[in-house]
Design an enzyme around this catalytic site. Sequence first.
Site, PDB file in Angstrom:
ATOM      1  N   LYS A   1       0.877  -1.171   0.000  1.00  0.00           N
ATOM      2  CA  LYS A   1       0.000   0.000   0.000  1.00  0.00           C
ATOM      3  C   LYS A   1       0.912   1.217   0.000  1.00  0.00           C
ATOM      4  CE  LYS A   1      -2.940   2.840   2.697  1.00  0.00           C
ATOM      5  NZ  LYS A   1      -3.439   3.181   4.013  1.00  0.00           N
TER       6      LYS A   1
ATOM      7  N   ASN B   1      -9.065   2.460   9.390  1.00  0.00           N
ATOM      8  CA  ASN B   1      -8.334   2.066  10.592  1.00  0.00           C
ATOM      9  C   ASN B   1      -8.930   2.731  11.833  1.00  0.00           C
ATOM     10  OD1 ASN B   1      -6.453   1.326  12.516  1.00  0.00           O
ATOM     11  ND2 ASN B   1      -4.711   2.264  11.551  1.00  0.00           N
ATOM     12  N   THR B   2      -8.808   4.065  11.898  1.00  0.00           N
ATOM     13  CA  THR B   2      -9.173   4.771  13.129  1.00  0.00           C
ATOM     14  C   THR B   2     -10.622   4.518  13.551  1.00  0.00           C
ATOM     15  OG1 THR B   2      -7.673   6.470  12.333  1.00  0.00           O
ATOM     16  CG2 THR B   2      -8.949   7.001  14.272  1.00  0.00           C
TER      17      THR B   2
ATOM     18  N   GLY C   1      -7.599   9.724   9.213  1.00  0.00           N
ATOM     19  CA  GLY C   1      -7.874   9.842  10.640  1.00  0.00           C
ATOM     20  C   GLY C   1      -8.903  10.907  11.006  1.00  0.00           C
TER      21      GLY C   1
ATOM     22  N   ALA D   1      -9.139   5.987   3.726  1.00  0.00           N
ATOM     23  CA  ALA D   1      -9.021   7.182   4.573  1.00  0.00           C
ATOM     24  C   ALA D   1     -10.303   8.009   4.609  1.00  0.00           C
ATOM     25  CB  ALA D   1      -7.870   8.086   4.128  1.00  0.00           C
ATOM     26  N   GLY D   2     -10.627   8.443   5.809  1.00  0.00           N
ATOM     27  CA  GLY D   2     -11.738   9.368   6.008  1.00  0.00           C
ATOM     28  C   GLY D   2     -13.024   8.738   6.508  1.00  0.00           C
TER      29      GLY D   2
END
Lengths: 255, 316
Positions: free
Chosen positions: A94, A204-205, A155, A182-183
Amino acid sequence: MELYGEEIGSRLLLGTAQYPSPQILAEAVKASGTEIITVSLRREGADGAGTGFWQLIKALGVKILPNTAGCHTAKEAVTTAQMAREVFGTNWIKLEVIGHSDNLQPDVFGLVEAARILSDEGFQVFPYTTDDLVVGEKLLEAGCEILMPWGAPIGSGQGLRNPDALRAMRAHFPNVPLIVDAGIGRPSDACMAMELGMDAVLLNTAVAKAGDPALMGAAIAKSVEAGRKGFAAQMMERRDMAVPSTPILGMAVFD
Amino acid sequence: MITIAGAGVAGLCVALELARRGHQVTVFEQGESLELNQSSHLAGGMLAPWCEKVSAPEDVVRLGAGAAEWWAKVTEVQRTGTLVVAPPRDQAELRQFASRTEKYEQLGDNRIADLEPDLAGRFSKALFFDQECHLDPRQARQDLVRQIEELGSEVRFGEPAPERIDIDCRGGAVDLPELRMVRGEMVMLECPDVTITRTVRLLHPRIPIYLVPRGNGIYMLGATMVESDSWRAISVRSALELLGAAFALHPGFGEASVIETGVGLRPAFPDNLPRIIKRDETYHLNGFYRHGYLLAPAMAQQLADQFEQEQMKCAS
């Protein structure tokens, strides 16, 4: 879904950073049914090869997609990718080349450059990019077979800031796997991405920092599935005016 | 005689607990002095179970709630509470911290100024955990050794443990299944210009940074959490994050001297909770992660209970 020739069942990819503990990470991976997890080489200590954490990651029994998180130049990203191939024994990478420290947006110039170098070296590149169509084309020319546009800054949990751009990407690259990376902050964001016809989401977050990461992993997995089915089922078009669901035929006429 | 390997915070707490119960204990420490045990030497010494709950399991609160009382009989405990603040752009972190912790009071700028005059006007909101405490880990371990010796037991420095040992508290030096290392980096600052009297946590999306006053203008600033077993010196990125946080807390820290940097490896199990493991004839107490001073007293008492029960069984 097929990614670089591999058949993948789950359309949810998970990051492995920021969990309260490796055990909770393992529970979240299991609850989400994900088949691909990303691992940061740089952030987890480049010289700590073979650390206990990586042993735990490998023991999860899912495919590992190493990432170049935290790299700010093409050169740095290429070196990190080469190291990741040694450590994890995979050609998958990635690719992140960060261009700005405040919003962590990709440096698309460095990204295309690194993607070309890595593709030439036999890597199978998953580029973290913006929703720019021209950059997407350049990445495909550089050898990428997948594009990973952002939904919002890493994040931030802001969801999809520009769904129209993602819709345009889907239309412009009908046969390229698109993964929103992301986001994504909540299940509805993931669902929306899938309704737009994205092939998968990577986050992830949203899971790692949830109060109950395993439960959130399960929730987002369901929303991904719902969004995908909704897309496949072909959703109705929105209209400005009401349309009665019950037919008027047979109603009394008063005048 | 009971033999214990390792004079980190875990080994010394177990030794004192057993010595207090009337046992003769010998602690073997390979290092020549207390400073050489990095994790225990570099620790923050926060006794902050309610703040830790933001990311730690309930067990940490349960086991850590009595730590301050235990330590107060050993060393000086600062009962000044913890102040939690966030930079303006990370106010969402403060709301989330509040929603996942307990036993705090929400403060506005006036109360913040009352508690810490030097932070007046710098933060509009804070959480205050008034029951939390901190201690000086370096002083605490010296006091542990002194009390162990006063009770007629001993700590032998520069002496490797014998092959056969009753209780093993050597952290990362022992090969236990699933035990891994989590790297932590810290710095010590000397800053006569800024006076902060209690532990302050500055919330940050990635690592919780804390500042612990050690008195005389000395502050301990910690700590990173990196999944790595590397001993290399503190990285520039980590130093930037830690020092940047101090500067964000108060620009006066810009003039502070960096008097020490340190790197330690915290032993941890996958759930980041300590464990008592019986293997062959040896008890292992290990895996304290970032909660050595917080959880060692409770775990030492548990281990001493188990040890005594087993001895009674053997005797009968």
